[in-house]
Each structure stands twice: as C-alpha cells, then as structure tokens.
Scaffold this motif. Structure first.
Motif, mmCIF file in Angstrom:
data_model
loop_
_atom_site.group_PDB
_atom_site.id
_atom_site.type_symbol
_atom_site.label_atom_id
_atom_site.label_comp_id
_atom_site.label_asym_id
_atom_site.label_seq_id
_atom_site.Cartn_x
_atom_site.Cartn_y
_atom_site.Cartn_z
ATOM 1 N N SER A 52 10.092 28.619 27.941
ATOM 2 C CA SER A 52 11.548 28.614 28.058
ATOM 3 C C SER A 52 11.971 28.900 29.496
ATOM 4 O O SER A 52 12.941 28.334 29.994
ATOM 5 N N TYR A 53 11.201 29.735 30.165
ATOM 6 C CA TYR A 53 11.446 29.965 31.584
ATOM 7 C C TYR A 53 11.388 28.656 32.363
ATOM 8 O O TYR A 53 12.289 28.306 33.121
ATOM 9 N N VAL A 54 10.267 27.949 32.173
ATOM 10 C CA VAL A 54 10.048 26.724 32.957
ATOM 11 C C VAL A 54 11.154 25.710 32.681
ATOM 12 O O VAL A 54 11.751 25.156 33.606
ATOM 13 N N LEU A 55 11.455 25.498 31.384
ATOM 14 C CA LEU A 55 12.466 24.510 31.038
ATOM 15 C C LEU A 55 13.821 24.912 31.586
ATOM 16 O O LEU A 55 14.517 24.140 32.235
ATOM 17 N N LEU A 56 14.168 26.182 31.356
ATOM 18 C CA LEU A 56 15.483 26.667 31.743
ATOM 19 C C LEU A 56 15.655 26.650 33.253
ATOM 20 O O LEU A 56 16.619 26.088 33.789
ATOM 21 N N LEU A 57 14.707 27.235 33.944
ATOM 22 C CA LEU A 57 14.811 27.319 35.401
ATOM 23 C C LEU A 57 14.735 25.937 36.020
ATOM 24 O O LEU A 57 15.445 25.631 36.971
ATOM 25 N N GLY A 58 13.849 25.108 35.481
ATOM 26 C CA GLY A 58 13.715 23.762 36.017
ATOM 27 C C GLY A 58 15.022 22.994 35.897
ATOM 28 O O GLY A 58 15.490 22.369 36.853
ATOM 29 N N THR A 59 15.636 23.066 34.717
ATOM 30 C CA THR A 59 16.890 22.348 34.486
ATOM 31 C C THR A 59 18.003 22.896 35.371
ATOM 32 O O THR A 59 18.677 22.150 36.090
ATOM 33 N N ILE A 60 18.164 24.208 35.319
ATOM 34 C CA ILE A 60 19.236 24.829 36.097
ATOM 35 C C ILE A 60 19.054 24.536 37.588
ATOM 36 O O ILE A 60 19.982 24.107 38.278
ATOM 37 N N GLY A 61 17.836 24.766 38.065
ATOM 38 C CA GLY A 61 17.576 24.570 39.487
ATOM 39 C C GLY A 61 17.797 23.130 39.908
ATOM 40 O O GLY A 61 18.411 22.870 40.944
ATOM 41 N N GLY A 62 17.316 22.209 39.101
ATOM 42 C CA GLY A 62 17.452 20.798 39.441
ATOM 43 C C GLY A 62 18.913 20.368 39.506
ATOM 44 O O GLY A 62 19.355 19.767 40.495
ATOM 45 N N LEU A 63 19.668 20.725 38.468
ATOM 46 C CA LEU A 63 21.085 20.361 38.439
ATOM 47 C C LEU A 63 21.825 20.967 39.617
ATOM 48 O O LEU A 63 22.615 20.315 40.297
#
Lengths: 246, 312
Positions: free
Chosen positions: B117-128
């Motif tokens: 969940s860290y990877v998905l969440l941070l990846g999405t937030i950071g990318g956007l």
C-alpha cells in the motif's frame, strides 16, 4: 584489578596446599559486573586462570537464552515476502568461544557437540519438526544473522598460556550486548575428555540514568508516554519562540 | 561519541543521531511532513529494533511540528479550523485502524499489505504531484501565465454540511476533510507514521488549499496524531526511547527553521516538485525492496514482540 595482580593472585592460589591444590582448574574474570552506562560503547573482559597438569583450555561465553524466530522470504508473483517461519529455543543471546589450540587438534565432534563448543554445535530446539534439510537452512539463517549482528562469532578466539600453567584470554562485548546473566565456562580438555570445568557468572546490567529510564518506562508506562510528549512539545515550543525573532 | 539508548538497548554515535534529527527538522519545516516515513527506516538501518524505531520516530516528529506551528501561527500559516476538522477524522480513523490492523495480522501478511500500500499510494501521489507541479512550473516560466479557473465545480461541492474555512479561502463540505483525515488516520495507524506525506498532497489537490497554509495546518494535526501514537506505544509496548527521541529532537529543532526559511522563499509549485520527488524516491526504494533479491532470505527476531506494528 590489574592483570598483573590478578595473575599473581591466581598463581598464589595455585601454589597453595589443598583444598585449592586439589582443583585442576581455577579461573576468574577481570570483571563480573559489566555496567552499561550512558556512554557504553562495548568493552573488553579478561579471563585468567591456572591449570593443574596437562591439557587444553576452552572458554565459552554465553548470554541468557532467548527464543528466536527465523523467517524465510520467497518470491511470490515477483515480490519477496516472508512465507515461512519457525521459532527456536535454546539460543544464547550472545556467544563466544576461545581455545588454546585449533579445536580440531584436540577436541573431537562428540566433545564439541556435548559441550556446545562453536556456533555449529549450539543446541537450537525448533518449536516444530521440519525436514532435516529445511531445518538446517533455518538454523544457518539464524546463525548468519546473529554473526552479522556481532552477537555470535564463528571464529575461535585465542587462549594463550603464559608458561605451562597460567593462561588468559580476552573477549570483547560489543555495544549492542544484550543485558542479562551470562555464564563463562572454562573447560580443561585432555584426550577428548573434559577433566575439569568451572563456570563463572557474569552480569551485564544497565546502570545509572539509563537503568532508571528503563525502569520508569516499564513501571509507569502512561506517565512515561505523557512525559515523552511533554518534552517534545516543550522543546518544540521553545525552539519556535526562540527562532521567532526576525 | 557514543550514547547508549536505554530502551533500544543499542549504542549509537551521537553525531549521526543529531544529523538524522536535522534531516527530520528540515523536512518538517520545508514540507510540513513529519518525516516518519524517513526516520523509521533509517533508525532500523542503524540497528534500532523496528518497533522502537517507529514509536520513537512518532515522538520525535512532535517537536519540529510544534515549533513550525508556533512560528507560522502569527503569519496566518495555520488553518486551525481545517486542522481541527481533519484531526477529528484522523482520530476516528486511527481508532478504526486498530481493528483493521488486527484483522490483517490474523491473515498473517501485515508486512506485505503495508509495503504494497505504501508503494501504490506513494507512487500514485508522487507521480500525480510531479506532473501537476511541473506543468504549473512551466506555465509560470513561459510567462504566458494561463490563468486557471480558481477552482472547478464537481460533485464534491454538492456535498452537504458546508463549512467556511476563511484562512484557506474555501467553502466546502466538512465531510471532505473529515473523510481525508479518516483515511490518513487509518493509514497511519497501520503503517505507524504520522501520514503527513499523504495529508499534504490531499490538502493541496483534493481540498484545494493554498500551499502556504498547507504546511502549517499539516504540522498542526501531526502534533496530535503523533502524541497519540507516542502515548499508545508507551503504554502498549514500552517502545518509546526518550534518550533517542531527545537527541533526534535537538537536531530537528535546530534545522526546522532553515527548512521553514527556504520553504518561505520557494514558490508553491517548486515545493510541490521537491516533495513529489522525495515521495517518489521513497516509493521506488520500497518497491525495490519488494522486488530485488534480499541479501539474506532469512531474518530473525525475538518473538515476545508485542502485538503491535513492527516494520516501517
């Protein structure tokens, strides 16, 4: 106690008539109480002793026994996750061994297994049965990790003889040495037999303010938590006000 | 110079700890994120047991947050009203997360769930965040300052219970910040972090708060969330190391004002780019940990680990 005094004392002790005379092995530590103070960064402990007659000396230092859980990672769908775990009991928190000669020159496997000389002979008891090969993998995993943490050592330290009867050895306790009651076992070995043995306790203890903090945290946990928060808030507040100026 | 940490039971170099503290303080001042996602793994790397690293990290984060709020209060950089509404949701969320945490533990894959969940969440937030802020930055540089509409009306603005947040220049449904607070509360309960790095982007992009107010408001609510974690961890696990926290705090208090000062000089889009890069870096790091072959497939721990979050 300086080394010279200590050795002298042991030498005198060994020269005394019976009953001390009857003992084949006498040994003592430079420190029986290792105090972990606020500035503790590891320490060296000296063991010295005298033997009666021929033989080789093995010194084994063991920390208190604690259960250890070993987990194994496997790749599932491209991701490494813990898939298997097993707990062992009988693992000392700390382990060192030293000998007066390379072990394979005077101690056979039966003796080493019986006395648990060397990490490969530690009696680690698994909580449940696995196939021997898998169990061995877990065992090795445990030992590897302990060696990595410097709590075990695969090396055999030196016990040096000063003359025919007096011996000494030095072992170092790292900064992360777990507190508890340790045992220092000295074995006198001849013809693959232990002909004399002596066990000396060694206490590793937190002292001073560190011990007080630890006690407080365990006895008054809620108050401790509040104090921790209060310290943080106050220091933050002070800093915010001090740096306010401009 | 070594310092023996009485609860962690390890001896660490004081200057390394001060430096680590300085990094936390700087990030807190600059971005309004607590730095829990950074300090916990670093402490574990230094040899502090994971449970103690997480609990002490929460304790440490309080100090720079308080000093940040104190210094921003008079500049109007804290939206108290918004902070309290977020906090209400946050406390409810962290209470709910206790149940969820227990459920995941029973299934036996809490670590995996947390990491993923860290990877998905941070990846999405950071990318956007990165793509948005780079666009904003390019617009600004192109000088053809294309004036965007102040905000778009979506279904979000049709929600009931509308509240006015003058400091953030918002008139939105209170359900929105409560929901965000709740979500972040659940996350922080499970992951063992304050959640600033999720809260800050959510405040910017979902609520549409001005960046200038976001940092202070985030710090405001981190104080309470972290205090809650500190006390719960002290009672449940005796896992807070005051000596470790105090040393880290000295470093963070000294460094926090520098972060704030630099933050005040940067534009909103620049801050967002930096934060996005950092969030992405953490996501990549965690993803690599999951995918790359570990150095040793076997790891050990002492089982009387209390029934609490252990990793990260």
């Amino acid at each position: 106690m300086s080394l010279r005094c200590a050795l002298l004392a042991v030498a005198l002790l060994a020269l005394l008539p019976s009953p001390a005379r009857a003992q084949a092995l006498v040994a003592d530590l430079s420190d029986h109480l290792i105090a972990i103070t606020a500035g503790f960064a590891g320490t060296d402990v000296l063991l010295f002793g005298a033997t009666e007659g021929e033989g080789d000396v093995i010194v084994i230092v063991r920390g208190p026994e604690m259960p250890v859980e070993v987990r194994r990672k496997a790749r599932v769908l491209g991701i490494w996750i813990n898939t298997e775990r097993i707990a062992f009991s009988g693992a000392p928190a700390f382990y060192r061994v030293a000998a007066s000669r390379p072990l394979d020159q005077f101690a056979n496997e039966a003796l080493r297994a019986r006395q648990q000389v060397g990490i490969e002979f530690l009696r680690l008891v698994p909580e449940r049965q696995l196939t021997p090969a898998r169990l061995e993998d877990f065992r090795q995993g445990l030992l590897r990790n302990k060696v990595y943490e410097d709590l075990y050592s695969a090396k055999v330290g030196d016990v040096s003889f000063l003359g025919p009867r007096l011996f000494r050895t030095r072992f170092s306790l790292p900064a992360n040495v777990p507190p508890g009651t340790y045992t220092v076992e000295v074995l006198l070995v001849r013809d693959n037999q232990v002909i004399a043995a002596q066990t000396t306790p060694m206490l590793v203890n937190k002292t001073g303010i560190g011990a007080d903090v630890y006690d407080f945290a365990h006895r008054h946990a809620a108050v401790y938590g509040l104090v921790a928060v209060l310290i943080a808030v106050l220091s933050g507040w002070t800093a915010g006000t001090v740096f306010r100026k401009a | 110079m070594h310092l023996y940490l009485p609860i962690a039971e390890v001896s660490l170099d004081v200057f390394i700890l001060l430096g680590l503290g300085a990094a936390i303080g700087f990030l807190s001042g600059l971005f309004g994120v607590g730095g829990g996602f950074l300090v916990t793994p670093l402490l574990i790397f230094l040899g502090v047991p994971p449970a103690i690293a997480a609990a002490t990290g929460a304790n440490t984060v309080i100090a720079p947050s308080v000093s940040g709020v104190v210094s921003k209060l008079r500049r109007g950089g804290v939206d108290m009203r918004m902070g309290l509404v977020l906090l209400a949701g946050g406390l409810a969320g962290s209470a709910a997360s206790v149940g969820l945490f227990g459920l995941l533990r029973r299934i036996g894959q809490i670590d995996l769930v947390v990491s993923l969940s860290y990877v998905l969440l941070l990846g999405t937030i950071g990318g956007l965040m990165l793509s948005e802020s780079i666009q904003a930055w390019r617009r600004q540089r192109g000088a053809t300052a294309l004036r965007k509409k102040l905000h778009k009306h979506t279904w979000i603005h049709g929600l009931p219970l509308k509240m006015r947040f003058p400091q953030s220049r918002l008139y939105i449904s209170a359900l929105l910040p409560i929901g965000i607070g709740f979500g972040v509360g659940v996350l922080s309960g499970i992951m063992g972090v304050g959640g600033g790095f999720v809260m800050v982007p959510a405040m910017i992009y979902v609520l549409g708060m001005p960046t200038a107010v976001v940092v202070g408001t985030s710090q405001f609510q981190i104080i309470f969330v972290s205090a809650n974690v500190t006390i719960l961890q002290s009672i449940g696990n005796q896992a807070v190391d005051i000596a470790l926290a105090a040393t880290l705090m000295v470093g963070s208090i000294v460094a926090a004002p520098f972060g704030s000062r630099i933050g005040a000089r940067l534009r909103g889009d620049q801050i967002r780019i930096l934060l996005a890069l950092m969030v992405l870096a953490v996501a990549v790091q965690l993803a690599l940990n999951l995918v790359l072959r570990p150095v040793d497939r076997y790891s050990i721990s002492t089982p009387p680990v209390p029934a609490q979050r252990v990793d990260r």
